[in-house]
Design a protein around this motif. Structure first.
Motif, PDB file in Angstrom:
ATOM      1  N   ASN A   1       0.811  -1.216   0.000  1.00 50.10           N
ATOM      2  CA  ASN A   1       0.000   0.000   0.000  1.00 50.10           C
ATOM      3  C   ASN A   1       0.840   1.259   0.000  1.00 50.10           C
ATOM      4  O   ASN A   1       2.048   1.234   0.194  1.00 50.10           O
ATOM      5  CB  ASN A   1      -0.948  -0.015   1.189  1.00 50.10           C
ATOM      6  CG  ASN A   1      -0.163   0.060   2.459  1.00 50.10           C
ATOM      7  OD1 ASN A   1       0.384   1.097   2.764  1.00 50.10           O
ATOM      8  ND2 ASN A   1      -0.072  -1.039   3.188  1.00 50.10           N
ATOM      9  N   GLY A   2       0.170   2.359  -0.209  1.00 53.21           N
ATOM     10  CA  GLY A   2       0.861   3.614  -0.450  1.00 53.21           C
ATOM     11  C   GLY A   2       1.086   4.482   0.763  1.00 53.21           C
ATOM     12  O   GLY A   2       1.539   5.608   0.628  1.00 53.21           O
ATOM     13  N   ASN A   3       0.806   3.969   1.945  1.00 59.46           N
ATOM     14  CA  ASN A   3       1.025   4.799   3.116  1.00 59.46           C
ATOM     15  C   ASN A   3       2.521   4.937   3.410  1.00 59.46           C
ATOM     16  O   ASN A   3       3.259   3.967   3.385  1.00 59.46           O
ATOM     17  CB  ASN A   3       0.318   4.165   4.317  1.00 59.46           C
ATOM     18  CG  ASN A   3       0.520   4.973   5.573  1.00 59.46           C
ATOM     19  OD1 ASN A   3       1.559   4.863   6.193  1.00 59.46           O
ATOM     20  ND2 ASN A   3      -0.449   5.786   5.907  1.00 59.46           N
ATOM     21  N   VAL A   4       2.933   6.140   3.698  1.00 59.39           N
ATOM     22  CA  VAL A   4       4.354   6.432   3.907  1.00 59.39           C
ATOM     23  C   VAL A   4       4.978   5.492   4.925  1.00 59.39           C
ATOM     24  O   VAL A   4       5.952   4.797   4.651  1.00 59.39           O
ATOM     25  CB  VAL A   4       4.526   7.877   4.409  1.00 59.39           C
ATOM     26  CG1 VAL A   4       5.987   8.157   4.710  1.00 59.39           C
ATOM     27  CG2 VAL A   4       3.978   8.856   3.419  1.00 59.39           C
ATOM     28  N   PHE A   5       4.411   5.459   6.095  1.00 59.77           N
ATOM     29  CA  PHE A   5       5.027   4.704   7.183  1.00 59.77           C
ATOM     30  C   PHE A   5       4.884   3.210   6.936  1.00 59.77           C
ATOM     31  O   PHE A   5       5.776   2.433   7.211  1.00 59.77           O
ATOM     32  CB  PHE A   5       4.371   5.093   8.508  1.00 59.77           C
ATOM     33  CG  PHE A   5       4.417   6.570   8.737  1.00 59.77           C
ATOM     34  CD1 PHE A   5       5.616   7.187   9.050  1.00 59.77           C
ATOM     35  CD2 PHE A   5       3.282   7.342   8.599  1.00 59.77           C
ATOM     36  CE1 PHE A   5       5.671   8.554   9.234  1.00 59.77           C
ATOM     37  CE2 PHE A   5       3.325   8.701   8.780  1.00 59.77           C
ATOM     38  CZ  PHE A   5       4.524   9.313   9.094  1.00 59.77           C
ATOM     39  N   GLU A   6       3.742   2.850   6.401  1.00 54.18           N
ATOM     40  CA  GLU A   6       3.502   1.432   6.158  1.00 54.18           C
ATOM     41  C   GLU A   6       4.474   0.891   5.111  1.00 54.18           C
ATOM     42  O   GLU A   6       4.999  -0.209   5.242  1.00 54.18           O
ATOM     43  CB  GLU A   6       2.063   1.232   5.673  1.00 54.18           C
ATOM     44  CG  GLU A   6       1.706  -0.191   5.316  1.00 54.18           C
ATOM     45  CD  GLU A   6       1.802  -1.120   6.494  1.00 54.18           C
ATOM     46  OE1 GLU A   6       1.810  -2.334   6.274  1.00 54.18           O
ATOM     47  OE2 GLU A   6       1.879  -0.629   7.630  1.00 54.18           O
ATOM     48  N   THR A   7       4.740   1.682   4.101  1.00 54.91           N
ATOM     49  CA  THR A   7       5.657   1.226   3.068  1.00 54.91           C
ATOM     50  C   THR A   7       7.058   1.066   3.632  1.00 54.91           C
ATOM     51  O   THR A   7       7.736   0.078   3.398  1.00 54.91           O
ATOM     52  CB  THR A   7       5.677   2.231   1.904  1.00 54.91           C
ATOM     53  OG1 THR A   7       4.367   2.313   1.384  1.00 54.91           O
ATOM     54  CG2 THR A   7       6.611   1.781   0.802  1.00 54.91           C
ATOM     55  N   SER A   8       7.496   2.049   4.415  1.00 55.58           N
ATOM     56  CA  SER A   8       8.824   1.958   5.010  1.00 55.58           C
ATOM     57  C   SER A   8       8.913   0.718   5.880  1.00 55.58           C
ATOM     58  O   SER A   8       9.885  -0.022   5.854  1.00 55.58           O
ATOM     59  CB  SER A   8       9.095   3.193   5.869  1.00 55.58           C
ATOM     60  OG  SER A   8       8.951   4.342   5.090  1.00 55.58           O
TER      61      SER A   8
END
Lengths: 411, 284
Positions: B148-155
């Protein structure tokens, strides 16, 4: 490569080593769409040590009526989705779900490592709109919990649940409340029926260090461009390098950003991701695109040669000089075009070769032997197009020439 | 002098005329398989297909880690090792590769990058054709949704690693870049060195009264019904038809040849459903 071609390779290698028969060639000057490195890095990528050690070359025929794009165009990504991450406490008190069209699909996924959070169940989600609450699966359609999703081999994280908000409830502001969630949860909303979409495009598919990454984003309602209240972005590398950037509003309703391509080299052949986030009138959208990035360590010198011989067997044998700054396994490839009976240039064959090279000056060969030229419907004068030099450690594009050479090997 | 030398060498060349010895390889999709015969394909499927060979023992079921990137030694390296061993031990001269889903991409990596591994050229030379069942040639929006494209989730995702590299690769924007850079066979790109034809699954049917809904396991098919929401009208529950048709040429769309005009969803396209293995057997 068949026996006949192997024999020809041996013979031509011997001949070229004497330079007695070679005809010197020069690559055409680089054009605006070509990729040419400015500087070379002398740092070998970590992955270079585990690559194949044997030299390999291979060629295959192409159909003369094939229509090949000189340069592949970057894809435009379009999104009608957004993502958010919420804590268990936030979900317990209620999280806003703005929608712009009926029938939004909501996915809830535990965001921790697999198995670290409890599985989420759609029937434990309370949906609220305009003060009216819907529980126990009411107000939802097509519910699929973790069991169905995993059995269907869908790659959502373990413990995910997906449901569609009943289209009869219309669009607008919803709230979801999840009782008993543990850990953080990704809230993913997809609006297939919405006319609101965020588009994003990079100006190239592959970048090199020292270049400039130009991005263009546009928030549209149908075909009408609309202003974003917020528009931001982030670039993430395969190895975890992160760069935030901002967009500037352009005339015509689009947004652009220019980012220096000065990331560190990475051994991964994975791609860099660009994520862009926008909001307008309370609605949200996320969109992503990807590009390849490399720090080049080799380049073509521009010098090449061929054997201008008329032989019983059709052969086109090319040598390209390569300057190497860091040890790795490098690959060269190109498409041979010939001239058909009408005088048109048509594709004939594709050839690649690869070998390990240490720092210094080297030559790499492209061989189009009888196995690909026998019976070809086109011949000299030839053109070598889409010439690419690649570092196989990261499959990074070192150099690319759309129209590299024009020559007549049988002159 | 060179011409004389070449003439002498050609005189020594031996033309080998051997009867074709055909074989078939079954190449699974995303996942780390250790017993793909039973867990991924199932024996009735494999047995029916290999029955089309003159020597039905000339088959191999590949077991590799296709959670990894295609070029990983555990993915295409493992595939090359198992195919090379099969070709050598059985004396295969004409190989048909049958792939499912992301298995088509791993094979396309091998066909597109013949110089990456010294084993690839021999495998390619021995390959007669690739039959790609529901290949994810242009990726799937479901992979986009998963990574998914969420900043924190991607990291976090990069570090956690629970989102497999293979799923990451099958995002539509990644496949677009790889198709333009590292893979051949899509529109505007050079053709692959060997024929690559696909079977395209066009729909998911789960109505309880439909005979189309049960083959392969009714509950397996239910999950694909909801995921269809992310996809085009023409999709097999995991992949859009456009993705399945993006590389090589289309052999057929499921309803055109499957029995009773049934469709083959993404689970059914690797199972003994609606005459699919017989179609494959007759095309070896």
């Amino acid at each position: 490569m068949n026996i006949k071609t192997q024999l020809i390779v041996s013979a031509l290698s011997m001949a070229l080593s004497t330079c007695a028969f070679a005809a010197e060639l020069s690559l055409n000057p680089a054009g605006s769409v070509d990729t040419v490195p400015n500087t070379l890095s002398n740092k070998a990528l970590k992955a270079s040590s585990i690559l194949e050690s044997e030299p390999v070359q291979f060629a295959w025929r192409l159909e003369p009526d094939a229509v090949l794009e000189p340069v592949a165009k970057p894809q435009q990504s379009t999104s009608k989705e957004y993502w958010d991450k919420r804590s268990a406490a936030e979900l317990a008190t209620g999280v806003a779900i703005p929608t712009t069209a009926p029938g939004a699909i909501v996915r809830l996924s535990p965001s921790g490592a697999a198995g670290s959070n409890k599985a989420l169940e759609a029937r434990r989600v309370i949906l609220t709109k305009g003060g009216k609450s819907y529980a126990n699966g009411s107000g939802m359609q097509s519910i699929a919990d973790s069991t169905e999703l995993e059995k269907g081999a869908v790659p959502f994280p373990e413990g995910s649940t997906v449901f569609r908000i009943d289209p009869a409830l219309g669009a607008g502001g919803f709230e979801i409340q999840v009782l008993g969630a543990s850990g953080d949860t990704v809230v993913h909303v997809f609006e297939p029926n919405s006319s609101l979409h965020l588009d994003l495009r990079a100006d190239r598919i592959a970048y090199q260090v020292g270049g400039s990454i130009r991005l263009q984003a546009q928030l549209l309602d149908g075909s009408k461009s609309i202003s974003a209240a917020e528009m931001g972005g982030l670039i993430t590398s395969p190895g975890g390098q992160v760069r935030e950037f901002t967009f500037v509003a352009d005339k015509g309703g689009s947004y652009s950003a220019q980012i220096s391509a000065d990331f560190l080299a990475e051994s991964s052949k994975g791609l860099f991701e660009v994520q862009t986030f926008a909001s307008a009138n309370g609605a949200l959208r996320d969109v992503r695109t990807a590009f390849a990035y490399t720090v080049p360590s080799a380049r073509l010198t521009g010098n090449a040669r061929t054997l201008p011989l008329k032989m019983r067997e059709p052969v086109v044998y090319l040598e390209m000089d390569v300057e190497v700054a860091a040890s790795s396994r490098y690959q060269i490839g190109g498409v041979l075009y010939g001239t058909d009976a009408s005088g048109a240039k048509v594709p004939v064959a594709m050839a690649q070769s690869a070998k390990r090279l240490d720092p210094g000056m080297h030559s790499m060969t492209l061989l189009f032997g009888p196995d690909v030229l026998d019976g070809a419907k086109a011949g000299a004068p030839w053109e070598l197009r889409d010439l690419q030099l690649v570092n196989q450690a990261d499959m990074g594009l070192q150099e690319q020439r759309v129209l590299a050479l024009q020559f007549d090997a049988t002159r | 002098m060179l011409r004389v030398f070449l003439a002498l060498l050609f005189g020594l060349a031996i033309t080998v005329n051997a009867h074709a010895n055909r074989g078939v390889a079954f190449i699974h999709g995303t996942g780390h398989q250790t017993n793909a015969l039973d867990d991924y394909w199932q024996r009735p499927f494999v047995d029916t297909v290999r029955g089309g060979l003159a020597n039905s023992a000339n088959f191999v079921v590949i077991n590799c880690n296709f959670e990894k990137y295609w070029w990983d030694t555990a993915a295409s390296g493992c595939l090359a090792a198992q195919l090379s061993s099969f070709i050598s031990s059985r004396g295969i001269t004409e190989l048909t590769m049958i792939t499912h889903s992301n298995g088509g991409n791993v094979v396309r990596w091998l066909l597109s990058n013949p110089t990456y591994d010294s084993r690839y050229p021999n495998i390619i030379s021995k390959t007669r054709k690739v039959i790609a069942l529901a290949p994810s040639s242009a990726g799937t929006p479901l992979a986009n949704a998963t990574i998914n494209g969420n900043v924190f989730e991607t990291s976090l995702g990069w570090l956690m690693g629970y989102k497999s590299d293979a799923v990451r690769q099958q995002q539509t924007h990644w496949m677009s870049t790889y198709n333009a850079r590292n893979l051949f066979g899509t529109a505007g790109r050079p053709a692959l060195p060997k024929s690559f034809t696909s079977m395209v699954g066009t729909d998911v049917r789960t109505a309880v009264w439909s005979g189309n809904a049960y083959c392969g396991g009714y509950h397996l098919n239910l999950g694909l019904e909801i995921t269809h929401a992310w996809l085009d009208t023409c999709a097999d529950g995991f992949l859009n038809c456009s993705s399945q048709s993006a590389a090589g040429s289309v052999w057929f769309r499921d309803f055109q040849r499957a029995s009773s005009g049934y469709v083959l969803n993404h689970n059914q396209s690797r199972r003994d459903c609606f005459g699919l293995p017989t179609l494959l057997r007759n095309n070896l």
